[in-house]
Each structure stands twice: as C-alpha cells, then as structure tokens.
Design a protein around this motif. Structure first.
Motif, PDB file in Angstrom:
ATOM      1  N   GLN A  47       0.888  -1.659   0.544  1.00  0.00           N
ATOM      2  CA  GLN A  47      -0.105  -0.100   0.232  1.00  0.00           C
ATOM      3  C   GLN A  47       0.856   1.427  -0.061  1.00  0.00           C
ATOM      4  O   GLN A  47       0.767   2.342  -0.312  1.00  0.00           O
ATOM      5  CB  GLN A  47      -1.178  -0.217   1.095  1.00  0.00           C
ATOM      6  CG  GLN A  47      -2.099   1.032   1.239  1.00  0.00           C
ATOM      7  CD  GLN A  47      -2.390   1.548   2.756  1.00  0.00           C
ATOM      8  OE1 GLN A  47      -1.490   1.361   4.160  1.00  0.00           O
ATOM      9  NE2 GLN A  47      -3.922   1.770   2.755  1.00  0.00           N
ATOM     10  N   ARG A  48       2.339   0.867   1.000  1.00  0.00           N
ATOM     11  CA  ARG A  48       2.662   2.337   0.757  1.00  0.00           C
ATOM     12  C   ARG A  48       3.389   2.635  -0.610  1.00  0.00           C
ATOM     13  O   ARG A  48       3.920   3.790  -0.854  1.00  0.00           O
ATOM     14  CB  ARG A  48       3.674   2.624   2.277  1.00  0.00           C
ATOM     15  CG  ARG A  48       3.089   2.450   3.343  1.00  0.00           C
ATOM     16  CD  ARG A  48       4.132   2.213   4.295  1.00  0.00           C
ATOM     17  NE  ARG A  48       5.205   1.756   4.568  1.00  0.00           N
ATOM     18  CZ  ARG A  48       5.002   0.628   5.455  1.00  0.00           C
ATOM     19  NH1 ARG A  48       3.625   0.323   5.888  1.00  0.00           N
ATOM     20  NH2 ARG A  48       4.993  -0.514   5.527  1.00  0.00           N
ATOM     21  N   LEU A  49       3.706   1.458  -0.629  1.00  0.00           N
ATOM     22  CA  LEU A  49       4.658   1.545  -1.791  1.00  0.00           C
ATOM     23  C   LEU A  49       3.490   1.892  -3.279  1.00  0.00           C
ATOM     24  O   LEU A  49       3.980   3.234  -4.038  1.00  0.00           O
ATOM     25  CB  LEU A  49       5.426   0.075  -2.821  1.00  0.00           C
ATOM     26  CG  LEU A  49       6.750   0.101  -2.189  1.00  0.00           C
ATOM     27  CD1 LEU A  49       7.301  -1.628  -2.433  1.00  0.00           C
ATOM     28  CD2 LEU A  49       7.887   1.209  -1.964  1.00  0.00           C
ATOM     29  N   LEU A  50       2.298   0.829  -3.310  1.00  0.00           N
ATOM     30  CA  LEU A  50       1.400   1.819  -4.782  1.00  0.00           C
ATOM     31  C   LEU A  50       1.233   3.881  -4.683  1.00  0.00           C
ATOM     32  O   LEU A  50       1.128   4.332  -5.191  1.00  0.00           O
ATOM     33  CB  LEU A  50       0.114   1.253  -4.598  1.00  0.00           C
ATOM     34  CG  LEU A  50       0.447  -0.185  -4.590  1.00  0.00           C
ATOM     35  CD1 LEU A  50      -0.744  -1.165  -4.652  1.00  0.00           C
ATOM     36  CD2 LEU A  50       1.089  -0.456  -6.406  1.00  0.00           C
ATOM     37  N   ASP A  51       0.583   3.857  -2.795  1.00  0.00           N
ATOM     38  CA  ASP A  51       0.673   5.219  -2.522  1.00  0.00           C
ATOM     39  C   ASP A  51       1.326   6.548  -3.311  1.00  0.00           C
ATOM     40  O   ASP A  51       1.550   7.617  -3.335  1.00  0.00           O
ATOM     41  CB  ASP A  51       0.138   5.464  -1.132  1.00  0.00           C
ATOM     42  CG  ASP A  51      -1.101   4.781  -0.733  1.00  0.00           C
ATOM     43  OD1 ASP A  51      -1.752   4.449  -1.611  1.00  0.00           O
ATOM     44  OD2 ASP A  51      -1.535   5.201  -0.227  1.00  0.00           O
TER      45      ASP A  51
END
Length: 76
Positions: A47-51
């Motif tokens: 999630q952090r990487l995608l955001d």
C-alpha cells in the motif's frame, strides 16, 4: 478458536474499510498469529509503495506529446 481471514478481508483492514468489530477481531488475531501479521505487513508495505507511485505522466512524456502535436500545427 482460530479464525481465518481472507485476503480480501485483510485488504479491507489495511484500507480501514471494515466495521469496528471486525477490525478488533483482526487486530486480536494479529497479536497471536505471526503468519497473519506477516501477510498484513506485506499488504501495508505494498500500500505504501503504491501510494508513492507517480500518478501522472512524466514531464518528458508531456513534452514529447506537445512537441509531436506541434508538427501538425505547422503543416496546416
């Protein structure tokens, strides 16, 4: 009693889309199930990487498109 959670439920947990009771249930399970905690940590990292991904075209791509479109304006 061991309760299993689906991948979809974990995703909904990561994105804070679960009712409070279900959220509490998952959080209790995370305290006692290392495998579940690892799966949840992987989802949080994803999630952090995608955001952090860029949400639009690069400046170079925009410049290339504008430069290409100018060739049509000159030939008219």
């Amino acid at each position: 009693m061991i309760k299993t959670f689906t991948h979809e439920t974990l995703l909904r947990y990561v994105y804070n889309e679960l009712p409070a009771k279900e959220t509490q249930s998952i959080e209790q399970a995370l305290l006692h199930d290392a495998d579940l905690a690892a799966r949840c940590a992987d989802l949080l990292q994803a999630q952090r990487l995608l955001d952090a991904l860029q949400h639009g075209p690069s400046d170079r791509a925009v410049d290339n498109i504008l430069q290409y479109s100018r060739t049509f304006m000159r030939s008219s």
